[in-house]
Scaffold this active site. Structure first.
Site, PDB file in Angstrom:
ATOM      1  N   ASP A 135     -38.742 -26.048 -33.099  1.00  0.00           N
ATOM      2  CA  ASP A 135     -37.522 -26.735 -33.528  1.00  0.00           C
ATOM      3  C   ASP A 135     -37.949 -27.995 -34.270  1.00  0.00           C
ATOM      4  O   ASP A 135     -38.824 -28.730 -33.808  1.00  0.00           O
ATOM      5  CB  ASP A 135     -36.652 -27.119 -32.330  1.00  0.00           C
ATOM      6  N   CYS A 158     -38.322 -24.319 -28.524  1.00  0.00           N
ATOM      7  CA  CYS A 158     -37.224 -23.797 -27.718  1.00  0.00           C
ATOM      8  C   CYS A 158     -37.787 -23.307 -26.387  1.00  0.00           C
ATOM      9  O   CYS A 158     -38.752 -22.536 -26.367  1.00  0.00           O
ATOM     10  CB  CYS A 158     -36.533 -22.658 -28.458  1.00  0.00           C
ATOM     11  N   GLU A 194     -44.147 -50.647 -30.822  1.00  0.00           N
ATOM     12  CA  GLU A 194     -45.270 -50.490 -31.751  1.00  0.00           C
ATOM     13  C   GLU A 194     -45.229 -49.085 -32.333  1.00  0.00           C
ATOM     14  O   GLU A 194     -45.102 -48.105 -31.603  1.00  0.00           O
ATOM     15  CB  GLU A 194     -46.584 -50.764 -31.014  1.00  0.00           C
ATOM     16  N   HIS A 224     -32.647 -29.442 -27.190  1.00  0.00           N
ATOM     17  CA  HIS A 224     -32.370 -30.574 -28.080  1.00  0.00           C
ATOM     18  C   HIS A 224     -31.688 -31.729 -27.350  1.00  0.00           C
ATOM     19  O   HIS A 224     -32.066 -32.890 -27.507  1.00  0.00           O
ATOM     20  CB  HIS A 224     -31.466 -30.146 -29.242  1.00  0.00           C
TER      21      HIS A 224
END
Length: 140
Positions: free
Chosen positions: A58, A51, A74, A92
């Site tokens: 998180d 955060c 890959e 997020h």
């Protein structure tokens, strides 16, 4: 059709089979079936960032799905790329969109979707879905 991976597909890969550190470099190899729309999904239950306000970790289940065009992502390079966010202070919503942008920049896929299911924080879970569709391409 050749059944094994040709050596030239391996020539661009610099991370696979070698000891490595976190990296923002995503590597690709040629799609040997560019005439077909098929979905590749890569998942991890171990994505972490922090955060930007509190510095608390998180955790997220991360799903990256795409329909390749000329290239395939890959997996070790993706692992090292995701690892590079371990100590990154980032929201997020932002990290999910940055991951989508970086995957699209590396692959130029026909379609891509990144879904991040973040763990509960303060009694609320957050799921972020970011999607890209190549201009002019429509899902069959």
């Amino acid at each position: 059709m050749q059944k094994s991976t040709p050596p030239e597909d391996l020539s661009r890969l610099t991370l696979l089979g070698r000891e490595a550190k976190p990296s923002r470099k995503l590597e690709t190899f040629p799609n040997r079936h560019p005439d077909r729309d098929y979905i590749v999904t890569m998942e991890t239950a171990e994505f972490t960032c922090v955060c930007p306000m509190t510095g608390q970790p998180d955790f997220a289940d991360l799903h990256i799905s795409y329909i390749p065009d000329a290239s395939i992502l890959e997996s070790k390079s993706l692992k090292l790329y995701l690892w590079s966010y371990r100590n990154e202070g980032i929201f997020h919503e932002h990290v999910t969109n940055v991951i989508l942008e970086d995957v699209v920049a590396a692959l130029s896929p026909r379609w891509c979707k990144v879904t991040a299911n973040f763990g509960v924080r303060g009694g609320i879970s957050i799921t972020v879905e970011a999607e890209y569709k190549k201009p002019g391409w429509s899902k069959p």
